[in-house]
Design a protein around this motif. Sequence first.
Motif, PDB file in Angstrom:
ATOM      1  N   LYS A  50      31.530 -42.172 -20.808  1.00  0.00           N
ATOM      2  CA  LYS A  50      30.902 -41.936 -22.109  1.00  0.00           C
ATOM      3  C   LYS A  50      30.402 -40.505 -22.225  1.00  0.00           C
ATOM      4  O   LYS A  50      30.601 -39.840 -23.247  1.00  0.00           O
ATOM      5  N   HIS A  53      33.455 -38.116 -22.490  1.00  0.00           N
ATOM      6  CA  HIS A  53      34.056 -38.179 -23.834  1.00  0.00           C
ATOM      7  C   HIS A  53      33.235 -37.338 -24.812  1.00  0.00           C
ATOM      8  O   HIS A  53      33.796 -36.599 -25.639  1.00  0.00           O
ATOM      9  N   LYS A  54      31.907 -37.464 -24.723  1.00  0.00           N
ATOM     10  CA  LYS A  54      31.027 -36.718 -25.634  1.00  0.00           C
ATOM     11  C   LYS A  54      31.140 -35.222 -25.382  1.00  0.00           C
ATOM     12  O   LYS A  54      31.191 -34.420 -26.338  1.00  0.00           O
ATOM     13  N   GLU A  57      34.356 -33.986 -26.839  1.00  0.00           N
ATOM     14  CA  GLU A  57      34.274 -33.982 -28.307  1.00  0.00           C
ATOM     15  C   GLU A  57      33.467 -32.791 -28.810  1.00  0.00           C
ATOM     16  O   GLU A  57      33.792 -32.198 -29.849  1.00  0.00           O
ATOM     17  N   LEU A 100      44.847 -34.373 -25.914  1.00  0.00           N
ATOM     18  CA  LEU A 100      43.683 -34.920 -26.600  1.00  0.00           C
ATOM     19  C   LEU A 100      44.077 -35.192 -28.048  1.00  0.00           C
ATOM     20  O   LEU A 100      44.524 -34.282 -28.758  1.00  0.00           O
ATOM     21  N   LEU A 111      37.195 -37.340 -31.122  1.00  0.00           N
ATOM     22  CA  LEU A 111      38.165 -37.563 -30.046  1.00  0.00           C
ATOM     23  C   LEU A 111      38.629 -39.013 -30.118  1.00  0.00           C
ATOM     24  O   LEU A 111      37.851 -39.937 -29.877  1.00  0.00           O
ATOM     25  N   VAL A 114      43.097 -40.009 -25.276  1.00  0.00           N
ATOM     26  CA  VAL A 114      43.346 -39.098 -24.163  1.00  0.00           C
ATOM     27  C   VAL A 114      44.567 -39.592 -23.405  1.00  0.00           C
ATOM     28  O   VAL A 114      44.710 -40.798 -23.167  1.00  0.00           O
ATOM     29  N   ASN A 138      44.170 -43.626 -22.845  1.00  0.00           N
ATOM     30  CA  ASN A 138      43.122 -44.428 -23.479  1.00  0.00           C
ATOM     31  C   ASN A 138      43.154 -44.126 -24.970  1.00  0.00           C
ATOM     32  O   ASN A 138      42.796 -43.024 -25.392  1.00  0.00           O
ATOM     33  N   VAL A 141      39.025 -44.427 -27.321  1.00  0.00           N
ATOM     34  CA  VAL A 141      37.970 -43.581 -26.770  1.00  0.00           C
ATOM     35  C   VAL A 141      36.612 -43.876 -27.404  1.00  0.00           C
ATOM     36  O   VAL A 141      35.578 -43.787 -26.737  1.00  0.00           O
ATOM     37  N   SER A 144      34.518 -46.230 -25.462  1.00  0.00           N
ATOM     38  CA  SER A 144      34.475 -45.923 -24.021  1.00  0.00           C
ATOM     39  C   SER A 144      34.586 -47.172 -23.152  1.00  0.00           C
ATOM     40  O   SER A 144      33.979 -47.277 -22.088  1.00  0.00           O
ATOM     41  N   LEU A 188      39.151 -36.930 -16.612  1.00  0.00           N
ATOM     42  CA  LEU A 188      38.327 -36.388 -17.700  1.00  0.00           C
ATOM     43  C   LEU A 188      37.533 -35.178 -17.224  1.00  0.00           C
ATOM     44  O   LEU A 188      37.383 -34.189 -17.950  1.00  0.00           O
TER      45      LEU A 188
END
Length: 230
Positions: A50, A53-54, A57, A100, A111, A114, A138, A141, A144, A188
Amino acid sequence: MKKLHIIFLLLFLIGWELSAQDFEKDGQIKILPYEPTQVRDIEGLIKDIKDFHKRIEDMLPFLNKRKKIIDNEYFQFVPAMENFNFPIRDRYLVDKKFYLKVSVGDGSLKLDGVRFITRKSLVTKLRPINDEIGELKNDRVANSDPAGIVLIVKRKTDAGTKEEVYSLGNIRSPNQRVKFVRSYRDNLAEVIQAIDKYVEGTIRADSKDVDTMLDGLESGGSFQEYNSNR
């Protein structure tokens, strides 16, 4: 001899009874449950995912400003490198790239997906075809959820192409499921590192451009009026 044959038959039946317990009624292989420590491992990995991902983004506006997002995708790649498989000394070409998938929502960049793609191709002369492509992706996203992570493995040989799809729902071993999610988390982290390097390189390039221009202005001669009649 007959007694020995019966013993082997009984051993076979006992072995089958044990293996039959590994299947559901519909023929699916039973998925072994997590141990408590593995549950904690998965929870920690989900938290990292998580956060990563943030972080990715948050980098999207910069990449978009630099016009690096094309057709709603940003990607980087590692150039193909030759690899040897000792002791046989087979020669392989190995390359890796990530994509991405980006969308615009509420005026901001999101986002959406991925993908990590690796390719390993046998290039030794006079050897059978042996190509392997792995795609770890994934497409969900936003939440998550590691259940959305999928690994697609394609193997191409002289006999044709075979494809297998793996996810948390069909990987039997809990240890391997933890490893599966950890691999996605680690990839990631590599994406973040790769974008950070690009940002740092851009900052250095911009700084160099500014210094070059300022040095030119400071070292120039006296201004003169341009005479167009000459």
